[in-house]
Design a protein around this motif. Sequence first.
Motif, short mmCIF file in Angstrom:
data_model
loop_
_atom_site.label_atom_id
_atom_site.label_comp_id
_atom_site.label_asym_id
_atom_site.label_seq_id
_atom_site.Cartn_x
_atom_site.Cartn_y
_atom_site.Cartn_z
N LEU A 243 15.23 -2.33 -1.65
CA LEU A 243 13.84 -2.27 -1.21
C LEU A 243 13.15 -1.05 -1.80
O LEU A 243 13.72 0.04 -1.86
N THR A 244 11.89 -1.24 -2.21
CA THR A 244 11.05 -0.09 -2.56
C THR A 244 10.68 0.62 -1.27
O THR A 244 10.88 0.09 -0.17
N GLU A 246 7.83 0.88 0.02
CA GLU A 246 6.91 0.00 0.74
C GLU A 246 7.67 -1.16 1.37
O GLU A 246 7.39 -1.56 2.51
N GLY A 247 8.64 -1.72 0.65
CA GLY A 247 9.44 -2.81 1.22
C GLY A 247 10.23 -2.35 2.42
O GLY A 247 10.36 -3.07 3.42
N TRP A 260 14.71 3.36 -4.53
CA TRP A 260 15.13 2.12 -3.89
C TRP A 260 16.11 2.40 -2.75
O TRP A 260 16.92 3.32 -2.82
N LEU A 280 7.59 -10.36 0.50
CA LEU A 280 7.63 -8.96 0.10
C LEU A 280 7.34 -8.77 -1.39
O LEU A 280 7.20 -7.63 -1.86
N ASP A 283 8.53 -5.87 -3.94
CA ASP A 283 9.08 -4.74 -3.18
C ASP A 283 10.51 -5.01 -2.71
O ASP A 283 11.07 -4.19 -1.97
N VAL A 284 11.10 -6.15 -3.11
CA VAL A 284 12.47 -6.46 -2.72
C VAL A 284 13.20 -7.10 -3.89
O VAL A 284 12.62 -7.84 -4.69
#
Length: 309
Positions: A243-244, A246-247, A260, A280, A283-284
């Motif tokens: 995930l970022t 934001e994610g 990440w 997402l 972002d994923v």
Amino acid sequence: MRASRLVTLLLLLQNRGRMTARQLAEELEVSVRTVYRDVEALGAAGVPLYGAAGHAGGYQLVDGYRTRLTGLTVDEARAAFLVALPDAAAELGLGEALATARLKLRAALPAELREHAERIQERFLLDAPGWYGDVDRVPHLAAVAAAMWTRRAVVLQYRRWRAPEEIERRVEPYGLVLKAGRWYLVAGGPSGSRTYRVDQILGVRPLEEEFVIPDGFDLARYWNVYLADFRARLHTADALVRLTPEGARLLGVPPTGDGWTEVRVPIESIDHAHRDFLRLGADVEVLAPAELRNRIAQTARTLATRYEG
């Protein structure tokens, strides 16, 4: 009916002090002329109230007078426990009883506590349903609740997700649960206690048969076990994802640094996870299981082709 209205009028004056005939009429949902007659009846019965004419006039009780007519009826006592959920009380057919119960409860409080209770009511509001869910239509909720109060069995016509979709079943209503704006009926039957969504009930036929709730049955305990079992059946596998920041924020996962974050998350099925992770966007990145990664990769290729040019 009139006796109940006279008590309500008396409690309104006791709780709020001076009120005009029009204000009383609006509260009682009657005409101003009816209010005049009711005030005369209270005066004839010895209630010390008086009226003043003019812009700042109205009716009020003599200072220091307090009625002791604050005993709750059965419906009012039931409604009192729904005081924070007026919409739920109305759906159960207890809206009017709740309004009267509130008046009686306020009338029984000392002045300083009554003022504090009113201030809380003015400043706090509970809105249970979620933002984006449609409000369920529950036309049979009152009938189910009536059977629950009187402990009478009913025959439900019910729509379920698997075949046959429409069934008819005799049940014994043990209790009702309001979860995230949605009503659920917990009821006994031949195979034990089961849970039914009230908005999926197509019809209710009351029976004359009385039932007894099994010894040791506890609605809150049953519901907690039901939720735990539901979650266990809901999440049957895990997915390994990157995930970022934001994610991670969107999934409620603590991020690791500014880059990440790798984490395992429970999933219900490949189909559900496919839809959820696509929301997402970039972002994923799904690492495993391979079937889910391949499904998302294929969807991404289809979208890229569709939006070329």
